[in-house]
Design an enzyme around this catalytic site. Sequence first.
Site, short mmCIF file in Angstrom:
data_model
loop_
_atom_site.label_atom_id
_atom_site.label_comp_id
_atom_site.label_asym_id
_atom_site.label_seq_id
_atom_site.Cartn_x
_atom_site.Cartn_y
_atom_site.Cartn_z
N HIS A 1 37.80 40.49 32.37
CA HIS A 1 37.64 39.16 31.77
C HIS A 1 36.29 39.07 31.04
CE1 HIS A 1 41.14 37.11 33.27
NE2 HIS A 1 40.81 37.22 34.54
N HIS B 1 38.60 43.87 37.76
CA HIS B 1 39.40 42.76 37.22
C HIS B 1 38.51 41.73 36.53
CE1 HIS B 1 42.89 39.88 37.39
NE2 HIS B 1 41.89 39.02 37.31
N GLU B 2 37.50 41.25 37.26
CA GLU B 2 36.62 40.21 36.70
C GLU B 2 35.81 40.76 35.53
OE1 GLU B 2 37.35 37.35 37.40
OE2 GLU B 2 38.46 37.74 39.25
N HIS C 1 36.25 40.60 27.71
CA HIS C 1 36.94 39.73 26.75
C HIS C 1 35.95 38.71 26.18
CE1 HIS C 1 41.15 37.72 26.00
NE2 HIS C 1 40.57 38.14 24.90
#
Length: 682
Positions: free
Chosen positions: A479, A475-476, A482
């Site tokens: 990010h 999940h992290e 991105h």
Amino acid sequence: MNILTEKFNTPYHSAPFNLIKNEDYLPAFKELIQKSEAEIEAIVNNPETPTFENVIEALAYSGEQLDVVSNIFFNLNSAETSDEIQQIAQEVSPILTEYSSKISQNEALFNKIKKVYDEKEKYNLNEEQEMLLNETYKGFVRSGALLNEEDKEKLKKISMDLSVKSLQFGQNVLASTNAYFKHIINKEDLAGIPEAIIDQYAEEAKERNLEGWVVTLQYPSYIPFMTYAENRELRKELALANGKKSFDGGEFDNQNLIKELLNLKQQKAELLGYKNYADFVLEERMAKSPVKVFDFLNELLTKAKPYADKEIGELKSLAKADGIEEMQGYDHAFYAEKLRKAKFDLNDEELKPYFPLNQVQDAVFGLAGELFGLTFEERNDIPKYHDDVKVYEVKEIIAVSSTGKTESDYKALLYVDYFPRKGKRAGAWMTSYKNQYKQNGENSRPHISIVCNFSKPTKDTPSLLTFQEVTTLFHEFGHALHGMMADTQYATLSGTSVKWDFVELPSQFLENFCYEPEFLKTFAKHYKTGEVLPDEKIKKIEQSKNFMEGYQTLRQLGFGLLDMNYHTKVAELEHESVKEFEDKYTKATTLYPSNAETAMSPSFSHIFQGGYSAGYYSYKWAEVLDADAFQYFKENGIFNPEIAAKYKVLLSSGGTKDPMELYKSFRGSEPKVESLLKRAFG
């Protein structure tokens, strides 16, 4: 000379953590604010006719070093804080807020911005330039540029109060979390808990110079205890301690602070012409209005509630067999684990040996290589703020010769910080020390950080992750991708600088790969034997993917509904306690009896300290996006290069386009809520 006020003389101008002293911060902030204000004055006093370049673009490039130092300081305040840093934060926050207000309420500057905005048709702006102009103009209006002088002063004071009080909220939660620990001297009290976790508790006791075992409210300590401890009274004690964080009437209580924060936000919204703070926030989100958010959350609630009730019914049957007539919240994790083991013969402890942290990290790095051609090389010559931190140079393969030789471009720096410490707040997050932007022909690349709280290695074992922690790391890292893939002209539109209900798409999208058998087999290997996770266990992971999905959905919807009600109905708190308000607006999603001694709002840092005010719904909103996006990959192959290339465009575009248009360019259509419902409930 202050080390923080000039461009850093380090590889890639990375933060010189080894040279920064706490006493450097305050003077640096003051000096850099002066420099930034001089840059603004130069824009204002420029005698030439206002243009996009000499106003909008000049403003976008101003204050770069101040942004870098702010990122360093406030990131450390989350990841490696101390009493001294917290004290500096209390001094610095109002200074920065005042500086920000001074710019946003600078009438001469706004007049120039407005002139360019009103005449934008005469400029030949590209899509990103037009977005920057629109966002700059709107940003000033939403910061009070159209207010009279008296109201500007009011808004300035409100903003300063909000910055100080939200900071205090987070400090109280951290202090309250650290203040409690349970010292256990009788090993029988640890019955049911796996030996690896017991070793962890013994290490914690040793660090505190105590005999026996110590359990804390840090997640890697607390969650396993609630999941495995057979001693119900101790589970209750721990749950009460966790539920009382900043809710016990003591020094770190946040109840009055919640009311103060919400009242300030309401005042801010009304001053700017909005009915409430949610209206103000959602004007700048994909969802657009509170009505749409409430409709979205309630639609999901209607669909998920029957599944949740059925799941809790199964748990209650298990508890009843143990003589528990009325199941409580502190029983949930224990019986959910029992049920999961009964249904899938699978528990976290038997999976953990297959997920040593280094292998999981290699896997997520490898996935980034497969999809986007990224490589990661550890750098030991780049300063770090703690020995636990590792730094990687990220490159992108741009060509491969016929002899197999690769040509790569530098893409980013990635800092990873995985283990809990006293000075680190709970949870997991991605942040940046430096944003990406382009100027004078140079593409200035970002410095990204992932911070987690995984179990530390012991003298006998490496750090072993639960499967949930595996998905957290993915999940992290989503990010982080991105941020690392950012390729925009302006820092304010770069990387994760997107609409808030779009920002969770890349993170939640990447979690999907953890459930794909062909990918799992590449890295889920026993840390001692090298044995690949057996097919039957992989099948059970797949089958268990939606285990307790109804319960988890209701839990998230409860947070989202509570957040929206706080930011649309603040007047009710004049005659209600925080606890009464919380109980009232989470009643529809609550599956266990409420306990008068506990409340989650006083430690709900996402909405009272972080950026999720009137935005917590965005996790569920983004789930619709990520389910729909991954469905596209599934239909065409999860490593499909053409679709990966389109997804890379979405990541690299940051906030340069409307998120729905960006999504449609990738997917070919708007996201469908059915994709989420199909994934969640079949």
